[in-house]
Design a protein around this motif. Structure first.
Motif, PDB file in Angstrom:
ATOM      1  N   TYR A   1      48.700  30.550  52.024  1.00 26.84           N
ATOM      2  CA  TYR A   1      47.618  31.167  51.868  1.00 26.84           C
ATOM      3  C   TYR A   1      47.416  32.369  52.393  1.00 26.84           C
ATOM      4  N   ALA A   2      47.592  33.201  51.482  1.00 25.27           N
ATOM      5  CA  ALA A   2      46.630  34.306  52.882  1.00 25.27           C
ATOM      6  C   ALA A   2      45.416  34.648  52.948  1.00 25.27           C
ATOM      7  N   VAL A   3      45.287  35.279  53.381  1.00 26.08           N
ATOM      8  CA  VAL A   3      42.956  35.567  53.478  1.00 26.08           C
ATOM      9  C   VAL A   3      43.018  36.267  52.257  1.00 26.08           C
ATOM     10  N   THR A   4      42.132  35.021  51.747  1.00 25.52           N
ATOM     11  CA  THR A   4      41.346  35.051  49.800  1.00 25.52           C
ATOM     12  C   THR A   4      41.474  36.835  49.837  1.00 25.52           C
ATOM     13  N   TRP A   5      40.803  37.745  49.879  1.00 27.72           N
ATOM     14  CA  TRP A   5      41.030  38.536  49.366  1.00 27.72           C
ATOM     15  C   TRP A   5      42.154  39.964  49.986  1.00 27.72           C
ATOM     16  N   GLY A   6      42.936  39.261  50.277  1.00 26.53           N
ATOM     17  CA  GLY A   6      44.439  39.992  50.569  1.00 26.53           C
ATOM     18  C   GLY A   6      44.758  40.031  52.191  1.00 26.53           C
ATOM     19  N   SER A   7      46.354  40.164  52.710  1.00 25.43           N
ATOM     20  CA  SER A   7      46.218  40.095  53.758  1.00 25.43           C
ATOM     21  C   SER A   7      46.260  41.793  54.280  1.00 25.43           C
TER      22      SER A   7
ATOM     23  N   THR B   1      39.881  43.982  47.869  1.00 27.78           N
ATOM     24  CA  THR B   1      40.184  43.396  47.210  1.00 27.78           C
ATOM     25  C   THR B   1      41.759  42.519  46.901  1.00 27.78           C
ATOM     26  N   VAL B   2      42.596  42.069  46.922  1.00 26.70           N
ATOM     27  CA  VAL B   2      44.046  42.158  46.902  1.00 26.70           C
ATOM     28  C   VAL B   2      43.673  41.025  45.549  1.00 26.70           C
ATOM     29  N   THR B   3      44.575  41.325  44.504  1.00 29.40           N
ATOM     30  CA  THR B   3      44.030  39.966  42.975  1.00 29.40           C
ATOM     31  C   THR B   3      45.323  40.383  42.517  1.00 29.40           C
ATOM     32  N   CYS B   4      45.394  38.891  41.639  1.00 26.08           N
ATOM     33  CA  CYS B   4      46.863  38.686  41.113  1.00 26.08           C
ATOM     34  C   CYS B   4      47.336  40.027  40.398  1.00 26.08           C
ATOM     35  N   GLY B   5      47.372  40.821  40.114  1.00 19.08           N
ATOM     36  CA  GLY B   5      47.479  42.357  38.896  1.00 19.08           C
ATOM     37  C   GLY B   5      46.291  42.735  39.265  1.00 19.08           C
ATOM     38  N   ALA B   6      46.277  44.140  38.345  1.00 19.17           N
ATOM     39  CA  ALA B   6      45.216  44.753  38.098  1.00 19.17           C
ATOM     40  C   ALA B   6      44.888  43.925  36.987  1.00 19.17           C
ATOM     41  N   THR B   7      44.814  42.682  35.832  1.00 15.33           N
ATOM     42  CA  THR B   7      44.405  42.204  35.111  1.00 15.33           C
ATOM     43  C   THR B   7      43.466  41.113  35.983  1.00 15.33           C
ATOM     44  N   GLU B   8      44.047  40.091  36.734  1.00 15.39           N
ATOM     45  CA  GLU B   8      42.897  39.417  37.616  1.00 15.39           C
ATOM     46  C   GLU B   8      41.267  40.381  38.400  1.00 15.39           C
ATOM     47  N   ALA B   9      41.993  41.634  38.464  1.00 12.94           N
ATOM     48  CA  ALA B   9      41.166  42.196  39.334  1.00 12.94           C
ATOM     49  C   ALA B   9      39.815  42.733  37.575  1.00 12.94           C
TER      50      ALA B   9
ATOM     51  N   CYS C   1      58.152  45.221  38.786  1.00 15.54           N
ATOM     52  CA  CYS C   1      57.586  44.197  39.612  1.00 15.54           C
ATOM     53  C   CYS C   1      55.987  43.591  38.350  1.00 15.54           C
ATOM     54  N   THR C   2      56.616  43.324  37.899  1.00 16.34           N
ATOM     55  CA  THR C   2      55.357  42.713  36.560  1.00 16.34           C
ATOM     56  C   THR C   2      55.475  42.024  36.744  1.00 16.34           C
ATOM     57  N   GLY C   3      56.190  40.596  37.683  1.00 12.23           N
ATOM     58  CA  GLY C   3      56.136  39.398  37.654  1.00 12.23           C
ATOM     59  C   GLY C   3      55.863  39.077  39.387  1.00 12.23           C
ATOM     60  N   TRP C   4      55.877  39.662  39.986  1.00 11.00           N
ATOM     61  CA  TRP C   4      54.998  39.190  41.255  1.00 11.00           C
ATOM     62  C   TRP C   4      53.394  39.125  41.120  1.00 11.00           C
ATOM     63  N   ARG C   5      52.879  40.308  40.214  1.00 11.69           N
ATOM     64  CA  ARG C   5      51.216  39.964  40.281  1.00 11.69           C
ATOM     65  C   ARG C   5      50.331  39.944  41.009  1.00 11.69           C
ATOM     66  N   LEU C   6      50.510  41.538  41.503  1.00  2.96           N
ATOM     67  CA  LEU C   6      49.857  41.984  43.249  1.00  2.96           C
ATOM     68  C   LEU C   6      49.443  43.313  42.012  1.00  2.96           C
ATOM     69  N   GLY C   7      47.728  43.193  42.195  1.00  2.64           N
ATOM     70  CA  GLY C   7      47.000  44.532  42.104  1.00  2.64           C
ATOM     71  C   GLY C   7      45.994  44.747  42.780  1.00  2.64           C
ATOM     72  N   TYR C   8      44.603  45.147  42.733  1.00  2.57           N
ATOM     73  CA  TYR C   8      43.736  45.441  43.602  1.00  2.57           C
ATOM     74  C   TYR C   8      42.133  45.987  42.993  1.00  2.57           C
ATOM     75  N   ALA C   9      41.586  45.682  44.231  1.00  9.76           N
ATOM     76  CA  ALA C   9      39.900  47.045  43.314  1.00  9.76           C
ATOM     77  C   ALA C   9      39.030  47.242  44.731  1.00  9.76           C
ATOM     78  N   VAL C  10      38.790  48.188  45.176  1.00 12.21           N
ATOM     79  CA  VAL C  10      38.522  48.904  45.173  1.00 12.21           C
ATOM     80  C   VAL C  10      36.661  49.136  45.447  1.00 12.21           C
ATOM     81  N   ALA C  11      36.320  48.928  46.146  1.00  7.86           N
ATOM     82  CA  ALA C  11      34.660  49.172  45.951  1.00  7.86           C
ATOM     83  C   ALA C  11      33.925  49.333  46.966  1.00  7.86           C
ATOM     84  N   PRO C  12      32.234  49.724  46.410  1.00 10.98           N
ATOM     85  CA  PRO C  12      31.691  49.479  47.810  1.00 10.98           C
ATOM     86  C   PRO C  12      31.424  48.469  48.877  1.00 10.98           C
TER      87      PRO C  12
ATOM     88  N   GLN D   1      52.997  39.396  49.299  1.00 14.02           N
ATOM     89  CA  GLN D   1      51.785  40.795  49.686  1.00 14.02           C
ATOM     90  C   GLN D   1      52.631  41.697  50.769  1.00 14.02           C
ATOM     91  N   ALA D   2      53.116  41.232  51.663  1.00 14.25           N
ATOM     92  CA  ALA D   2      54.224  41.599  52.654  1.00 14.25           C
ATOM     93  C   ALA D   2      54.817  42.541  51.971  1.00 14.25           C
TER      94      ALA D   2
END
Ligand SMILES: Cc1ncc(COP(=O)(O)O)c(C=O)c1O
Length: 385
Positions: free
Chosen positions: A58-64, A90-98, A234-245, A268-269
């Motif tokens: 596991y990486a840090v929950t909210w992203g490495s 917050t790093v997520t499983c794609g923009a979809t999960e974000a 790399c649509t199969g990598w499932r990496l997205g992120y959300a930036v918020a206050p 993530q690396a």
């Protein structure tokens, strides 16, 4: 035993169904938006190195830390936006999960969420999962423009958020500075969240990318969502992120933790390596897509489709009314089985699918050879109808 009403209304993704239809008829798949060419080698090498280096837990929950730092650095470098990697990413499983995590974190049952229509098909189910009420504002043809009066009229005391997807799927619009300014003004006036989907931010042929978070008064009311799928093929990598206050990031991180625990650690690396690529990479990405767009658009015009040339993203939403009276689902099936090119019926991008809209969406995130084969197949179309 009945299944929950929440999920019983969901229809299967038409986009994925069309990929299956493409397979059935041996059609060239211009339906689903995934590239058929390789992602950048340095990222693949970095992912392999991470796996062999035992970055497999596991990486840090909210992203490495490295990827969050790379995300923060990206916003500074491209948009002069300062982002705290420890408190606002917050790093997520794609923009979809974000997007889903943001809905669940910020939107209460009964809240209204404004969505421009046509829209990327996930936003409807996202609203249903959060028990929100989607309020659809049409993009006006020709040109898929925002009508300021219609947008203004959609804001009510119950409006909690507006989805801002630019470059836009499926129309290819890149919203102008004026359009983003209009949305920002309304968000501030009505105290509403902007939840963005900027997944195509680096795939543009006209106009700049204007993140709404940069507007006065918007940094504190925007969740900026993007990801690696489209920028790095790399649509199969499932990496997205959300930036918020910070406060809202705290809520998004909690939902994300319960939904997925975290995004894939070794990838993530490698994601951090891609985000640090120099400007050349991003320029070439857009230029290569421009060549693909020009090839497909020329063939579609020749074949008798009517469409607005996309300014960004990698889709053409084309009107086929000069070619056929079939409804869009029948026409898309016919195009796949008889012509050998798979598309997505336009109704997939509207909430009321019963209305006749003679539209199909072509995706051009494909090798030039693939697009050339597709354009060869489309060439005799006029004669066939
Ligand atoms: C507008 C839009 N947002 C999000 C996604 C999915 O992004 P991700 O792969 O990061 O979940 C897509 C994929 O087609 C898209 O078109």
């Amino acid at each position: 035993m009945p299944i929950a009403t929440r999920s019983s209304g969901f229809t299967e993704s038409v986009i994925r169904e069309m990929s299956r239809v493409a397979y059935q008829y041996g059609a060239i798949n211009l339906a689903q938006g995934f590239p058929d060419f390789p992602m950048p080698a340095p990222m693949k090498d970095a992912a392999c190195a991470a796996i062999h280096g035992d970055v497999n837990q596991y990486a840090v929950t909210w992203g490495s830390p490295a990827l969050r730092l790379a995300v923060a650095e990206k916003y500074r470098r491209w948009y002069e936006l300062s982002v705290d990697p420890d408190r606002e990413v917050t790093v997520t499983c794609g923009a979809t999960e974000a997007m889903a995590a943001t809905f669940l974190a910020l939107v209460d049952p009964g809240d209204e969420v404004i969505i421009f229509e046509p829209f990327y098909e996930n936003y409807g189910p996202d609203a249903i999962l959060a028990d929100a009420r989607p309020v659809f504002v049409p993009l006006e043809t020709p040109g898929w423009r925002i009508d300021p009066d219609r947008l203004r009229a959609a804001f009510t005391p119950r409006t909690k958020a507006i989805i801002v997807n630019t470059p836009h799927n499926p129309t290819g619009r890149v919203f102008t500075r004026e359009e983003i300014g209009l949305i920002a003004g309304l968000c501030v006036e009505h105290d509403v969240w902007a939840i963005t989907d900027e997944i195509y931010e680096h795939i543009r042929y006209a106009g700049g990318h204007h993140p709404i978070a940069c507007w006065p008064g918007m940094r504190e009311r925007t969740v900026t969502i993007s990801g690696l799928s489209k920028t790095f093929s790399c649509t199969g990598w499932r990496l997205g992120y959300a930036v918020a206050p910070e406060r809202e990031t705290g809520a998004i991180r909690k939902v994300h933790d319960f939904l997925t625990v975290g995004a894939p650690a070794p990838l993530q690396a490698a994601g951090a390596v891609g985000l640090a690529f120099d400007a050349d990479y991003f320029n070439h990405l857009a230029l290569d897509y421009r060549a693909r767009r020009d090839l497909l658009c020329a063939a579609l015009a020749e074949a008798g489709f009517d469409f607005t040339v996309p300014e960004g993203a990698y889709y053409v939403l084309a009107n086929y009314s000069e070619l056929s009276d079939l409804n869009d689902v029948e026409f898309a099936r016919w195009l796949a089985s008889e012509i050998g090119v798979a598309t997505v019926p336009g109704s997939s991008f509207y909430h009321d699918r019963s209305q006749h809209r003679p539209l199909v969406r072509f995706a051009f995130c494909k090798k030039l050879e693939t697009l050339e084969r597709a354009t060869d197949r489309l060439a005799p179309l006029k004669a066939r109808v």
